[in-house]
Enzyme design. Structure first.
Site, mmCIF file in Angstrom:
data_model
loop_
_atom_site.group_PDB
_atom_site.id
_atom_site.type_symbol
_atom_site.label_atom_id
_atom_site.label_comp_id
_atom_site.label_asym_id
_atom_site.label_seq_id
_atom_site.Cartn_x
_atom_site.Cartn_y
_atom_site.Cartn_z
ATOM 1 N N LYS A 22 -12.887 -8.095 114.312
ATOM 2 C CA LYS A 22 -14.370 -7.866 114.934
ATOM 3 C C LYS A 22 -14.124 -8.792 116.264
ATOM 4 C CE LYS A 22 -17.706 -7.473 112.369
ATOM 5 N NZ LYS A 22 -18.565 -7.886 111.225
ATOM 6 N N ARG A 91 -21.869 -13.118 112.298
ATOM 7 C CA ARG A 91 -21.186 -12.160 111.463
ATOM 8 C C ARG A 91 -19.699 -12.697 111.180
ATOM 9 N NH1 ARG A 91 -23.698 -6.832 112.603
ATOM 10 N NH2 ARG A 91 -25.201 -7.257 114.090
ATOM 11 N N GLY A 100 -18.092 -4.806 104.501
ATOM 12 C CA GLY A 100 -19.040 -5.141 103.456
ATOM 13 C C GLY A 100 -18.738 -6.407 102.457
ATOM 14 N N MET A 102 -18.010 -9.434 103.075
ATOM 15 C CA MET A 102 -18.477 -10.683 103.633
ATOM 16 C C MET A 102 -19.705 -10.841 104.117
ATOM 17 S SD MET A 102 -14.989 -12.584 104.779
ATOM 18 C CE MET A 102 -14.430 -11.391 105.942
ATOM 19 N N ARG A 334 -13.972 -0.767 115.629
ATOM 20 C CA ARG A 334 -12.715 -0.975 114.960
ATOM 21 C C ARG A 334 -12.269 0.305 114.758
ATOM 22 N NH1 ARG A 334 -16.337 -3.083 109.786
ATOM 23 N NH2 ARG A 334 -17.613 -1.137 109.690
ATOM 24 N N HIS A 457 -22.616 2.042 102.070
ATOM 25 C CA HIS A 457 -21.656 1.206 101.358
ATOM 26 C C HIS A 457 -20.636 1.983 100.643
ATOM 27 C CE1 HIS A 457 -20.237 -1.263 98.197
ATOM 28 N NE2 HIS A 457 -19.865 -2.282 99.214
ATOM 29 N N GLU A 756 22.628 0.271 85.193
ATOM 30 C CA GLU A 756 21.060 -0.142 84.505
ATOM 31 C C GLU A 756 21.159 -1.272 83.509
ATOM 32 O OE1 GLU A 756 19.344 3.262 82.584
ATOM 33 O OE2 GLU A 756 21.464 4.099 82.001
ATOM 34 N N SER A 775 24.173 5.145 90.399
ATOM 35 C CA SER A 775 22.885 5.412 90.513
ATOM 36 C C SER A 775 22.017 4.162 89.749
ATOM 37 C CB SER A 775 22.390 6.618 90.001
ATOM 38 O OG SER A 775 21.069 7.072 90.068
ATOM 39 N N THR A 778 16.807 1.671 87.418
ATOM 40 C CA THR A 778 15.985 0.386 87.625
ATOM 41 C C THR A 778 14.808 0.095 86.468
ATOM 42 O OG1 THR A 778 14.632 1.604 89.267
ATOM 43 C CG2 THR A 778 16.266 -0.081 90.010
ATOM 44 N N ASP A 780 15.628 0.622 83.140
ATOM 45 C CA ASP A 780 16.360 -0.196 82.414
ATOM 46 C C ASP A 780 16.840 -1.514 82.814
ATOM 47 O OD1 ASP A 780 16.553 0.845 79.441
ATOM 48 O OD2 ASP A 780 17.346 2.845 80.273
ATOM 49 N N CYS A 843 17.445 5.984 90.883
ATOM 50 C CA CYS A 843 16.717 7.266 89.986
ATOM 51 C C CYS A 843 15.626 6.564 89.121
ATOM 52 C CB CYS A 843 17.791 8.199 89.308
ATOM 53 S SG CYS A 843 18.488 7.341 88.173
ATOM 54 N N TYR A 863 20.543 7.537 98.957
ATOM 55 C CA TYR A 863 19.106 8.385 98.837
ATOM 56 C C TYR A 863 18.506 7.716 97.735
ATOM 57 C CZ TYR A 863 21.698 9.465 94.368
ATOM 58 O OH TYR A 863 22.268 9.310 92.888
HETATM 59 C C1 PEP Z 1 16.273 4.209 84.135
HETATM 60 O O1 PEP Z 1 16.490 3.501 83.368
HETATM 61 O O2 PEP Z 1 16.037 3.666 85.387
HETATM 62 C C2 PEP Z 1 16.581 5.594 84.044
HETATM 63 C C3 PEP Z 1 16.530 6.353 85.310
HETATM 64 O O3 PEP Z 1 16.814 5.949 82.808
HETATM 65 P P1 PEP Z 1 15.846 6.491 81.739
HETATM 66 O O4 PEP Z 1 14.600 6.153 82.408
HETATM 67 O O5 PEP Z 1 15.844 7.766 81.541
HETATM 68 O O6 PEP Z 1 16.446 5.238 80.819
HETATM 69 MG MG MG Z 2 17.931 4.389 81.597
#
Ligand code: PEP
Ligand code: MG
Length: 893
Positions: A22, A91, A100, A102, A334, A457, A756, A775, A778, A780, A843, A863
């Site tokens: 502000k 203000r 809103g 503060m 703003r 608000h 994994e 791949s 994430t 696991d 994945c 990817y």
């Molecule tokens: C994972 O573990 O990230 C995965 C993609 O496999 P899933 O979720 O099927 O265990």
């Molecule tokens: Mg998995």
């Protein structure tokens, strides 16, 4: 001595860190020559010192006094001078807008002597007493912490004595008596109201600084991930009055419609009022466009300033203004909060108008806004049916788009509890909302109010949160005490279902089914994504298990399938008995027979996915979950067996159930997530994975012969030791070769693995020798790195961890860079060292999360793969990551 105070003349738009949004805006507008009431800004740094030490930093008081003198000189009056008083507002204003959240205190400088003198000399005595009562009310509540209801009760009592019953019906005499009563509240609840305007000013500045650490501001920052150490600036500005009669008024104007993005002034104006009246939505305002006919000169000037500000900031502006006896003052500008739809339109239109570049347009739209735009809306037919059934209860203002069905809850604490802890869909229903309700709004599915306009608000906060919201549904009578609301004869009680349509303003009783929006019709989004595609480096693939998902993924722009979880196909109703027969087979011949029956089914599945994806890569992951997941639950079988024994009805079924019980008991594991699953299954039960590979290659060869060009990629899950992959690869590649020889045709394919298991990441160099691609799984990898169950942790302790700040975010949603991310970095480096052309993607669920996508970009992955609906979000997030990299560590342009 540090400079704690900046006159508006001394600052500019770049000083947001120090002057807050502000303050920087007021300084910039002053610099641009707009009619801004004079004033000064006290820096965020001063706030931080005050928060840490509980007192002003040395030198601040002197600097404030000097700045007041300069403002007095400019405005031509003096603080506390009864003959010619300067009145100011104080203000808050942080670096990031927290609408809103503060506090603001207006009309500082009034006291008994000043008010009496002013009233005596003014043609409009009423406004003086009205301004004074507002100061007493705000100062009491904000600075002294007096319960606001004490003042409101007095107001209500006086309003009830008038014929109209509104605040504007109170005359000067009444307001003067209200002032006396307000002062008496001070005496009983706190200490007396300070007569000295300099003391008022100092106390008000301290209260504004203090509001940075107020509960609602802290809640808001937590929700929006705004750091807590930024502090707020305090802006002290000459008051201008919109309540001096019919040639005065106050309003809020947007340079484009914040709901649709349509070009042209959009906003509201309330004659004979101060700003808080518009925001509180107490009276229904005029549309700003109507000013064109009523106050043409003011409208033309407002339009000129608004256009100048939009061109200057190159963004949709949200401007507050006041007209004081026919003179226009601009109080604030703003970047305007906007719906997702408006954000896309404004960005694309502004690029078309050459106000911004295409890259900038891409940057302006948040991935979260793409999510909002692709939110479900009501099925029109279901809505029509609801109308015919007489379920349309009321019509309000369409304040924030989207559809929501949920249970009526009136109390924000209850909304928070039900929405957050019990995951119930809640429609928070209020007469109007105030900043004290925000914690409930954060956990609601939709907001319904019976008062207020587009800038009330409720509207502003709901738009910011992306929540469907209907305001000003005036036919609804809310009875908080009874826990119900009524419209005519109909009564809706707390806990009943209602449906609100924030796009049309309709309110229905009961639930209405929703449908997904049509991505192909979102013209601006499609344009924006086509621009995003030009700048991103990361490809975006999709996780899809069935041909219909693959088709949808392609529509959303997926460039491949990054994960096909083949076991999902096994769960289909008609297939499950065959899968169970395969698992329970007592002889090899029995197992073979079941596998032979599954083969053509799987072949059909893969053929469908390959057909949907054409020549794009399709990563097929071989069976992953523990086999007992395909069998009935042990406890259910026990119950069934007991019932069958008691009734003695079906001895054959009892035999079968007993056989199943034995098998399930034999497979039971204490830690199934760490048990016989992933590649371990394929190694111990080779028949299943061999059948899957045969199905993949028979499908691919068939299509290749028909002139198609499928690209299968075979992926082995849960590899922790290179030997697991080596043995699987040798066996499966043998099957692949055999099928291709049988079919007399070659198919290009790749063989790779998921990373994994932490050990897999740490030994990625060994693993890469047997994998053409990695791949990251994430889900696991996070589970095993933290040692948190991915199925239970969120409900048991994880969300509490996040709330208490033990973890910055839910690591199953946003990738933990420091731990899981480090393992990924190691795997990328080691993997690429061993095999420079190693193709690497992700994945796990993180593949659709914008922050995690940015990390994948930084790691140089090829990817990200996410659910089909997330593909557009990921395309934009990947572009943002590339643009950030292009801009370097500092700049954004
Ligand atoms: C994972 O573990 O990230 C995965 C993609 O496999 P899933 O979720 O099927 O265990
Ligand atoms: Mg998995």
């Amino acid at each position: 001595m540090p400079k704690w105070v900046y006159l508006f003349h001394d600052g500019n738009a770049k000083m947001r860190d120090l002057l807050g949004g502000k303050g920087a805006g007021l300084a910039e507008m002053t610099r641009l020559g707009l009619p801004v009431p004079p004033g000064f800004t006290i820096t965020t740094k001063a706030c931080n010192v005050y928060s840490a030490k509980g007192r002003f930093p040395p030198g601040l008081k002197v600097q404030i006094a000097a700045a007041v003198k300069r403002v007095e000189a400019k405005a031509g009056n003096r603080l506390g001078d009864p003959g010619n008083p300067l009145l100011v507002s104080v203000r808050s204003g942080a670096k990031f807008s927290m609408p809103g959240m503060m506090d603001t205190i207006l009309n500082i400088g009034l006291n008994d002597a000043v008010a009496t003198a002013l009233a005596a000399s003014s043609e409009n005595e009423r406004y003086v007493w009205d301004a004074y009562r507002r100061l007493l009310q705000m100062f009491g509540r904000i600075v002294r912490g007096i319960d606001g209801h004490k003042f409101e009760a007095i107001m209500d009592r006086w309003k009830a004595k008038t014929t109209g019953g509104k605040d504007t019906d109170l005359d000067a005499g009444m307001l003067r008596l209200i002032v006396d009563e307000f002062r008496a509240v001070y005496t009983s609840e706190s200490k007396d109201f300070p007569e000295d305007p300099r003391v008022q000013l100092e106390e008000a500045i301290k209260a504004v600084f203090g509001s940075w650490n107020g509960k609602r501001a802290v809640d808001y920052r937590n929700f929006h991930k705004i750091p807590h150490d930024l502090g707020t600036a305090a802006n002290v500005q000459t008051m201008v009055f919109g309540n001096l009669g019919d040639d005065s008024g106050t309003g809020v104007v947007f340079t484009r419609d914040p709901a649709t993005g349509e070009k042209g002034l959009y906003g509201e104006y309330l004659a004979n009022a101060q700003g808080e009246d518009v925001v509180a939505g107490i009276r229904t305002p005029l549309k700003v466009r109507e000013l064109k006919g009523r106050m043409p000169r003011i409208y033309a000037e407002l339009n000129r300033h608004a256009m100048k500000l939009e061109r200057h900031y190159r963004d949709l502006q949200d401007i507050e203004f006041t007209v004081e006896r026919g003179k226009l003052w601009v109080l604030q500008t703003r970047a305007g909060k906007r719906t997702a739809k408006a954000a896309m339109k404004v960005a694309v239109d502004m690029a078309g108008e050459r106000l911004i570049t295409r890259d900038e347009a891409v940057r302006r739209v948040e991935p979260a806004q793409v999510i909002q735009l692709l939110m479900p809306r009501f099925d029109e037919r279901a809505k029509e049916a609801a109308r015919k059934e007489g379920r349309l209860l009321a019509h309000g203002l369409n304040a924030s788009p989207g559809a929501a069905t949920g249970i009526v809850v009136f109390d924000p604490d209850e909304a928070e509890r039900l929405g957050r802890d019990e995951k119930r869909p809640v429609i928070l229903t209020r007469i109007e909302t105030s900043p004290d309700d925000v914690h409930g709004m954060l956990h609601a599915k939709g907001i319904l109010t019976t008062r207020g306009g587009a800038t009330s608000h409720a509207s502003v906060v709901a738009r910011g949160l992306g929540l469907p919201c209907v305001v000003g549904a005036e036919s609804i009578r809310v009875d908080y005490e009874d826990g119900s609301f009524s419209v005519g004869e109909s009564i809706v009680r707390k806990g009943d279902a209602v449906s609100i349509d924030g796009t049309t303003g309709e309110v229905f009783v009961g639930a209405i089914s929703t449908i997904d929006p049509d991505f192909r019709r979102e013209k601006e989004l499609l344009t924006l994504l086509s621009w995003a595609d030009k700048v991103r480096r990361l490809q975006v693939w999709a996780n899809a298990d069935y041909p219909r998902d693959a088709v949808r993924a392609r529509e959303f722009g997926a460039q491949g399938i990054g994960l096909c979880r083949t076991e999902h196909m096994f769960f289909e109703q008609e297939r499950l008995p065959i899968v169970q027969r395969m698992i329970l087979a007592e002889t090899e011949a029995e197992r073979r027979e079941a596998l032979d029956r599954l083969l053509p089914i799987q072949r059909g599945d893969f053929k469908g996915i390959f057909e949907a994806m054409g020549d794009l890569p399709v990563v097929i992951r071989l069976i992953d979950p523990p086999l007992h997941e395909f069998l009935p639950k042990y406890e259910d079988l026990l119950v069934e067996a007991a019932e069958l024994r008691i009734t003695g009805k079906d001895p054959d079924r009892l035999k079968e159930v007993e056989r199943l019980l034995k098998a399930v008991a034999a497979m039971k594991e204490q830690n199934p997530m760490l048990g016989l699953r992933g590649c371990r299954l394929g190694i111990m039960f080779p028949g299943v994975t061999e059948m899957q590979v045969r199905a993949i290659f028979e499908a691919a060869c068939g299509l290749k012969k028909a002139g198609e060009d499928p690209h299968p990629e075979i992926m082995i899950p849960l590899v922790g030791h290179v030997n697991e992959l080596r043995v699987e690869r040798e066996k499966l590649e043998r099957v692949a070769k055999q099928v291709m020889e049988e079919q007399g045709i070659r198919v290009d394919y790749k063989f790779g693995t998921m990373i994994e298991v932490p050990r897999g990441a740490l030994t990625a160099d060994e693993i890469a020798l047997h994998a053409e691609f990695f791949s990251f799984g994430t889900n696991d990898l996070t589970q095993m790195t933290f040692g948190y169950s991915r199925d239970d942790a969120e409900g048991k302790f994880l969300m509490a961890y996040v709330q208490r700040g033990i973890l910055p975010a839910n690591p199953f949603q946003t990738l933990d860079r420091a731990g899981v991310g480090q393992l990924m970095r190691v795997a990328v480096e080691k993997g690429r060292k061993a095999r420079p052309d190693l193709k690497i993607g992700i994945c796990g669920e993180h593949g659709g999360d914008p922050e995690s996508i940015a990390f994948c970009h930084e790691l140089g992955l090829k990817y990200v793969s996410c659910s089909p609906f997330r593909v557009p979000v990921a395309r934009l997030a990947a572009a943002h990551a590339a643009l950030r990299e292009k801009a370097g560590p500092k700049g954004t342009d």
